[in-house]
Design a protein around this motif. Structure first.
Motif, PDB file in Angstrom:
ATOM      1  N   ASN A  57      37.359  45.022  46.673  1.00  0.00           N
ATOM      2  CA  ASN A  57      37.518  45.183  45.234  1.00  0.00           C
ATOM      3  C   ASN A  57      38.088  43.897  44.644  1.00  0.00           C
ATOM      4  O   ASN A  57      39.017  43.315  45.205  1.00  0.00           O
ATOM      5  N   THR A  60      42.087  43.966  39.204  1.00  0.00           N
ATOM      6  CA  THR A  60      41.993  44.289  37.789  1.00  0.00           C
ATOM      7  C   THR A  60      41.299  43.167  37.041  1.00  0.00           C
ATOM      8  O   THR A  60      41.385  41.988  37.408  1.00  0.00           O
ATOM      9  N   ARG A 173      38.214  51.494  38.676  1.00  0.00           N
ATOM     10  CA  ARG A 173      38.174  50.670  39.871  1.00  0.00           C
ATOM     11  C   ARG A 173      37.440  51.391  40.983  1.00  0.00           C
ATOM     12  O   ARG A 173      37.791  52.511  41.349  1.00  0.00           O
ATOM     13  N   THR A 178      35.084  46.460  39.608  1.00  0.00           N
ATOM     14  CA  THR A 178      36.025  46.893  38.586  1.00  0.00           C
ATOM     15  C   THR A 178      35.320  46.809  37.242  1.00  0.00           C
ATOM     16  O   THR A 178      34.749  45.770  36.912  1.00  0.00           O
TER      17      THR A 178
END
Length: 298
Positions: A57, A60, A173, A178
């Motif tokens: 990932n 943010t 997410r 994201t």
């Protein structure tokens, strides 16, 4: 306005969250980015993940450019004094005094509250940050982790007791992506929402959404979306209305996703109580044309 953003890149290290315009989280309080849904090396029950092909990932969305920005120096002028005071494990206040030789000197009082909802070893929500200066202007934001996948943030600004800006963010997410949706300054809190109407209706038969906007006294526009679960069809229509009071004319036009173009023209024959109406519609897909003429008395 609204915007939809997405990012996919190597995962940056956790770091404190920046505040709204002209505002940062006071030192000593930090909120790491949202934890991945599935930490590295773990998989959901019954799910097989190829470690070589899976991507991490990216973190943010607001952290994508943070590491690069931290390299650059911050311009300073005059004298600045910051005093931080922790009142408890969840509450902290700070005082900032700025003495400037170019602009006006100022004093700001800030406060930070961290909630008790634990989402990780160093993650607590909700987080509320705000500061106010000596003129009464306020910057504030509220960050809350709704679930492991979804985080929301609301930030707003006032200038001498008047709303000047506000923004809402929702971040989703996934395992290797994201996505962020931002709604910025839609004029709901600043009192300018009287010139538009937005409506959304959901039901078993489908969905119906419409948006009406009055640009001025002569021009009005509208957008309509309809989705039918029974017919398995969707359509989008755009229409506008142009009023010319000096000529006693009212013109309406429309176009939809099925390539149907239509228009009507209404003319009032003053001082007689008569109105003439002309209408025409053209379906480009079916190559059909319709027209009509009407008279209104009274």
């Amino acid at each position: 306005m609204g915007s939809v953003l997405a990012a996919s890149s190597p995962n940056p290290p956790p770091a404190p969250v920046s505040g709204g315009p002209g505002m940062t989280v006071p030192p000593g309080f930090s909120m790491p980015p949202v934890s991945p849904v599935l930490p590295s090396g773990n998989t959901a029950p019954g799910q097989q993940v190829d470690a070589e092909s899976s991507l991490p990932n990216p973190g943010t969305f607001e952290e994508c450019h943070r590491k690069c920005k931290e390299v650059f120096p911050i311009q300073m002028e005059g004298v600045r004094l910051i005093v931080n005071k922790g009142l408890s494990n969840h509450f902290q206040v700070n005082h900032t005094v700025m003495l400037s030789t170019v602009g006006d000197s100022s004093y700001r009082f800030g406060a930070t509250y961290v909630g008790t909802k634990q989402m990780g070893p160093a993650e607590s929500f909700p987080v509320m940050v705000g500061d106010m200066d000596n003129s009464g202007s306020l910057n504030a934001q509220v960050i809350h982790q709704i679930s492991n996948r979804v985080r929301s943030k609301l930030a707003f600004q006032t200038q001498q007791q008047k709303f000047v800006n506000w923004q809402g963010d929702c971040e989703v997410r996934g395992e290797d992506f994201t996505a962020a949706v931002t709604l910025g300054n839609p004029d709901i809190l600043v009192g300018s929402g009287s010139n538009f109407i937005a409506t959304l209706t959901l039901g078993g038969a489908g969905a119906h959404a419409s948006y009406y906007h009055k640009a001025n006294d002569t021009l009005q526009v509208g957008v309509e979306f309809e989705a039918s679960t029974r017919m398995q069809e969707t359509s989008v229509s755009f229409g506008y209305q142009l009023d010319v009071p000096k000529a006693n004319l009212l013109f309406k036009g429309s176009i939809d996703s099925n390539w149907v173009v239509g228009a009507t023209l209404e003319k009032k024959l003053l001082p007689l109580p008569l109105s003439l109406v002309l209408g025409a519609f053209l379906n480009h897909k079916k190559n059909k044309f319709q027209c009509g003429f009407g008279v209104t008395i009274g």
